[in-house]
Design a protein around this motif. Structure first.
Motif, PDB file in Angstrom:
ATOM      1  N   LYS A   1      98.824  36.004  48.390  1.00  0.00           N
ATOM      2  CA  LYS A   1      97.998  35.405  47.335  1.00  0.00           C
ATOM      3  C   LYS A   1      98.514  34.029  46.908  1.00  0.00           C
ATOM      4  CE  LYS A   1      98.657  38.940  44.712  1.00  0.00           C
ATOM      5  NZ  LYS A   1      99.435  39.681  45.744  1.00  0.00           N
ATOM      6  N   SER A   2      99.805  33.919  46.691  1.00  0.00           N
ATOM      7  CA  SER A   2     100.378  32.632  46.243  1.00  0.00           C
ATOM      8  C   SER A   2     100.192  31.557  47.306  1.00  0.00           C
ATOM      9  CB  SER A   2     101.864  32.800  45.910  1.00  0.00           C
ATOM     10  OG  SER A   2     102.037  33.719  44.857  1.00  0.00           O
ATOM     11  N   THR A   3     100.410  31.920  48.560  1.00  0.00           N
ATOM     12  CA  THR A   3     100.235  30.963  49.652  1.00  0.00           C
ATOM     13  C   THR A   3      98.802  30.456  49.714  1.00  0.00           C
ATOM     14  OG1 THR A   3     101.991  31.961  50.976  1.00  0.00           O
ATOM     15  CG2 THR A   3     100.324  30.679  52.159  1.00  0.00           C
ATOM     16  N   GLN A   4      97.838  31.368  49.672  1.00  0.00           N
ATOM     17  CA  GLN A   4      96.439  30.962  49.753  1.00  0.00           C
ATOM     18  C   GLN A   4      95.989  30.200  48.505  1.00  0.00           C
ATOM     19  OE1 GLN A   4      94.445  30.986  52.334  1.00  0.00           O
ATOM     20  NE2 GLN A   4      96.030  31.926  53.612  1.00  0.00           N
TER      21      GLN A   4
ATOM     22  N   GLN B   1      94.293  24.959  46.455  1.00  0.00           N
ATOM     23  CA  GLN B   1      94.538  23.853  45.532  1.00  0.00           C
ATOM     24  C   GLN B   1      94.682  22.532  46.290  1.00  0.00           C
ATOM     25  OE1 GLN B   1      98.452  23.703  43.861  1.00  0.00           O
ATOM     26  NE2 GLN B   1      97.840  22.430  42.127  1.00  0.00           N
ATOM     27  N   ALA B   2      95.505  22.540  47.331  1.00  0.00           N
ATOM     28  CA  ALA B   2      95.744  21.303  48.081  1.00  0.00           C
ATOM     29  C   ALA B   2      94.456  20.773  48.695  1.00  0.00           C
ATOM     30  CB  ALA B   2      96.792  21.554  49.164  1.00  0.00           C
TER      31      ALA B   2
ATOM     32  N   ILE C   1      92.508  32.440  57.281  1.00  0.00           N
ATOM     33  CA  ILE C   1      92.169  32.947  55.945  1.00  0.00           C
ATOM     34  C   ILE C   1      91.743  31.788  55.048  1.00  0.00           C
ATOM     35  CG2 ILE C   1      93.074  34.083  53.884  1.00  0.00           C
ATOM     36  CD1 ILE C   1      94.996  35.617  55.735  1.00  0.00           C
ATOM     37  N   ALA C   2      92.513  30.708  55.063  1.00  0.00           N
ATOM     38  CA  ALA C   2      92.205  29.561  54.211  1.00  0.00           C
ATOM     39  C   ALA C   2      90.827  28.999  54.518  1.00  0.00           C
ATOM     40  CB  ALA C   2      93.276  28.489  54.380  1.00  0.00           C
ATOM     41  N   ALA C   3      90.450  28.955  55.789  1.00  0.00           N
ATOM     42  CA  ALA C   3      89.137  28.434  56.173  1.00  0.00           C
ATOM     43  C   ALA C   3      88.021  29.333  55.641  1.00  0.00           C
ATOM     44  CB  ALA C   3      89.053  28.315  57.692  1.00  0.00           C
ATOM     45  N   ALA C   4      88.213  30.639  55.721  1.00  0.00           N
ATOM     46  CA  ALA C   4      87.217  31.571  55.200  1.00  0.00           C
ATOM     47  C   ALA C   4      87.044  31.402  53.693  1.00  0.00           C
ATOM     48  CB  ALA C   4      87.614  33.007  55.528  1.00  0.00           C
TER      49      ALA C   4
END
Length: 235
Positions: free
Chosen positions: A35-38, A43-44, A209-212
């Protein structure tokens, strides 16, 4: 009836209320799901696109919350009444919404939180085997029934997620059955309101995951202001 400055707009099929300005995104899931990573990756990306972003978390991103976090997560606290634990987490949420989340949304910012009400329903409700309706009523009241525009559930088997920790806090140290109930509750909540949820297999590559997540967040950004237009200091 007119709404005051801290009354969110009435929401859709998921019930509750959704802020009429800004975008509220929540990451949920079991321990070690990323969760923290995503949250940081989203945010970035948003800041690269020129949006004003508030990155926050529960419990503990307020002065009151830091005290609550120490109590509920420190193994030295030992056993707490399940009701006491639920009330402490709800107090953190009330302070968090009033002092961090709502002010940022009113400025038109994108608010990204690592955990929110669903964690209480999953951990203090299903995990502790307390009555769902009572835990939900407490937490909806504490948060003024403010709902995220999107909740991302990072789904991961408890054995895999907990295996990522060399040391465990008070909640992480609960038994396997507890964490299985937590996982099942997150999935149940998501299935009940697919318009406001995205469930992603947390075993997938981080960038996939980030792209989704970006794909689901992008259509919501019409309510968000550019960083130059949002008032206040970025967090």
């Amino acid at each position: 009836m007119s709404q005051d400055a801290h009354s969110p707009q009435a929401g859709g099929p998921g019930g509750g209320h959704y802020a009429p300005t800004g975008v509220f995104v929540c990451f949920e899931g079991g321990e070690g799901a990323g969760k923290s990573t995503q949250s940081r990756l989203l945010q970035a990306w948003l800041e690269e696109q020129g949006y004003a972003v508030t990155l926050t978390f529960e419990p503990g991103d307020t002065e009151v919350g830091r005290t609550v976090r120490r109590i509920v997560l420190d193994p030295a606290t030992g056993s707490l009444s399940s009701r006491t634990e639920a009330l402490l987490y709800a107090a953190d949420k009330a302070e968090h919404v009033d002092t961090v989340v709502l002010p940022a949304l009113e400025e038109g910012r994108v608010v990204i939180t690592d955990r929110y009400v669903d964690s209480a329903l999953a951990y203090q409700g299903a995990g502790r085997e307390q009555v769902d309706e009572e835990v939900e009523r407490l937490n909806r009241w504490a948060t003024l029934d403010l709902r995220p525009h999107l909740t991302v559930v990072l789904d991961l088997a408890p054995a895999q997620g907990l295996g990522r920790f060399a040391e465990r806090d008070r909640i992480e140290g609960e038994g396997h059955d507890f964490h299985l109930r937590v996982r099942a509750e997150f999935l149940r909540l998501a299935a009940a309101d697919p318009a406001h949820y995205l469930v992603v297999d947390a075993r997938l590559p981080v960038e996939e995951i980030a792209a989704a997540v970006r794909d689901r967040v992008t259509p919501l950004l019409g309510q968000a202001r550019a960083a130059d237009d949002a008032t206040g200091v970025q967090r």
